[in-house]
Design an enzyme around this catalytic site. Structure first.
Site, PDB file in Angstrom:
ATOM      1  N   GLN A 194      -9.571  -2.863   4.659  1.00  0.00           N
ATOM      2  CA  GLN A 194      -9.295  -3.987   5.564  1.00  0.00           C
ATOM      3  C   GLN A 194     -10.507  -4.926   5.572  1.00  0.00           C
ATOM      4  O   GLN A 194     -11.645  -4.463   5.459  1.00  0.00           O
ATOM      5  CB  GLN A 194      -9.039  -3.464   6.971  1.00  0.00           C
ATOM      6  CG  GLN A 194      -7.732  -2.684   7.097  1.00  0.00           C
ATOM      7  CD  GLN A 194      -7.619  -1.993   8.446  1.00  0.00           C
ATOM      8  OE1 GLN A 194      -7.716  -2.617   9.489  1.00  0.00           O
ATOM      9  NE2 GLN A 194      -7.438  -0.682   8.406  1.00  0.00           N
TER      10      GLN A 194
HETATM   11  N1  LIG Z   1       5.818   2.312  -4.115  1.00  0.00           N
HETATM   12  C1  LIG Z   1       4.544   2.700  -4.036  1.00  0.00           C
HETATM   13  N2  LIG Z   1       3.921   2.661  -2.845  1.00  0.00           N
HETATM   14  C2  LIG Z   1       2.634   3.076  -2.797  1.00  0.00           C
HETATM   15  C3  LIG Z   1       1.939   3.558  -3.939  1.00  0.00           C
HETATM   16  N3  LIG Z   1       0.691   3.886  -3.562  1.00  0.00           N
HETATM   17  C4  LIG Z   1       0.596   3.638  -2.245  1.00  0.00           C
HETATM   18  N4  LIG Z   1       1.773   3.152  -1.768  1.00  0.00           N
HETATM   19  C5  LIG Z   1       2.082   2.763  -0.372  1.00  0.00           C
HETATM   20  O1  LIG Z   1       1.232   1.687  -0.024  1.00  0.00           O
HETATM   21  C6  LIG Z   1       0.839   1.776   1.338  1.00  0.00           C
HETATM   22  C7  LIG Z   1      -0.676   1.794   1.453  1.00  0.00           C
HETATM   23  O2  LIG Z   1      -1.183   2.987   0.868  1.00  0.00           O
HETATM   24  P1  LIG Z   1      -2.633   3.570   1.210  1.00  0.00           P
HETATM   25  O3  LIG Z   1      -2.904   4.666   0.234  1.00  0.00           O
HETATM   26  O4  LIG Z   1      -2.768   3.866   2.654  1.00  0.00           O
HETATM   27  O5  LIG Z   1      -3.528   2.290   0.875  1.00  0.00           O
HETATM   28  P2  LIG Z   1      -5.107   2.138   1.002  1.00  0.00           P
HETATM   29  O6  LIG Z   1      -5.529   1.337  -0.190  1.00  0.00           O
HETATM   30  O7  LIG Z   1      -5.754   3.462   1.163  1.00  0.00           O
HETATM   31  O8  LIG Z   1      -5.260   1.260   2.326  1.00  0.00           O
HETATM   32  P3  LIG Z   1      -6.526   1.164   3.332  1.00  0.00           P
HETATM   33  O9  LIG Z   1      -6.910   2.565   3.680  1.00  0.00           O
HETATM   34  O10 LIG Z   1      -6.058   0.379   4.505  1.00  0.00           O
HETATM   35  O11 LIG Z   1      -7.612   0.447   2.576  1.00  0.00           O
HETATM   36  C8  LIG Z   1       1.489   3.051   1.875  1.00  0.00           C
HETATM   37  O12 LIG Z   1       2.702   2.697   2.515  1.00  0.00           O
HETATM   38  C9  LIG Z   1       1.750   3.860   0.622  1.00  0.00           C
HETATM   39  O13 LIG Z   1       2.822   4.776   0.768  1.00  0.00           O
HETATM   40  C10 LIG Z   1       2.649   3.588  -5.199  1.00  0.00           C
HETATM   41  O14 LIG Z   1       2.144   3.956  -6.262  1.00  0.00           O
HETATM   42  N5  LIG Z   1       3.938   3.144  -5.162  1.00  0.00           N
END
Ligand SMILES: Nc1nc2c(ncn2[C@@H]2O[C@H](COP(=O)(O)OP(=O)(O)OP(=O)(O)O)[C@@H](O)[C@H]2O)c(=O)[nH]1
Ligand SMILES: [Mg+2]
Length: 170
Positions: A78
């Site tokens: 974020q």
């Molecule tokens: N369809 C799909 N959705 C994904 C994939 N990877 C993550 N998501 C979705 O994307 C959203 C964010 O995923 P996170 O892993 O929490 O993302 P992050 O980069 O860690 O986010 P922050 O912790 O806020 O920085 C979630 O709803 C996941 O389920 C993927 O390969 N395919």
């Protein structure tokens, strides 16, 4: 005597531990990727995607691949949390930069965040893996298309690779 051997042992084995930073803007899929890596490469069961919440602190994942210990640091993406990233640069050996390839409206945000990472002096020379994530979604763009979009001028001088992945499918 024991402490001498212990010191030597620690020295030798600490050398085979690599710190990998997982960076990228919020919702790119960093934590989902880390949990998937944990499930695939260690006998720990990673969290399922529906149990993953936005990262505020730091998630750590340790896995061992052919004798090499990898320690992953997954940080929150974020905007208000991105200033924390640089505190980890000095001790990082490599960077994985995750991009949601299915969300072109946020490519610009990813591009400027990545350019800032590349400019930082503590990361000069660190190998970089850029992941075009969410390839399971029909609207996602390929890694080549993403590379063209990002048009990163500073990349030529370093070891880097683009890869298309899905943190869901592995
Ligand atoms: N369809 C799909 N959705 C994904 C994939 N990877 C993550 N998501 C979705 O994307 C959203 C964010 O995923 P996170 O892993 O929490 O993302 P992050 O980069 O860690 O986010 P922050 O912790 O806020 O920085 C979630 O709803 C996941 O389920 C993927 O390969 N395919
Ligand atoms: Mg996260």
């Amino acid at each position: 005597m024991f402490s001498l051997f212990y010191g030597l042992w620690k020295y030798m084995f600490s050398k085979t531990e690599f710190h990998v930073l997982i960076l990228g803007i919020d919702k790119a899929g960093k934590t989902t990727l880390l949990e998937k890596l944990k499930s695939v490469y260690s006998n720990l069961e990673g969290l399922s995607p529906d149990r993953i919440v936005p990262t505020v602190g730091l998630n750590i994942g340790r896995i061992e691949v052919s004798g090499t210990k990898l320690v992953f640091w997954d940080l929150g993406g974020q905007p208000g949390l991105r200033s924390i990233w640089e505190k980890y640069y000095e001790e990082a050996h490599a960077v994985i930069f995750v991009i949601d390839a299915a969300c072109p409206s946020r490519f610009e945000d990813s591009k400027s965040a990545l350019e800032k990472v590349l400019r930082h002096e503590d990361l000069q020379g660190a190998p970089l893996l850029i992941l075009a994530n969410k390839q399971d979604l029909a609207e996602s763009v390929s890694s080549e298309e993403l590379a063209r979009y990002l048009d990163l001028k500073k990349l030529d001088e370093r070891v880097y690779m683009f890869e298309a992945v899905s943190s869901y499918d592995g």
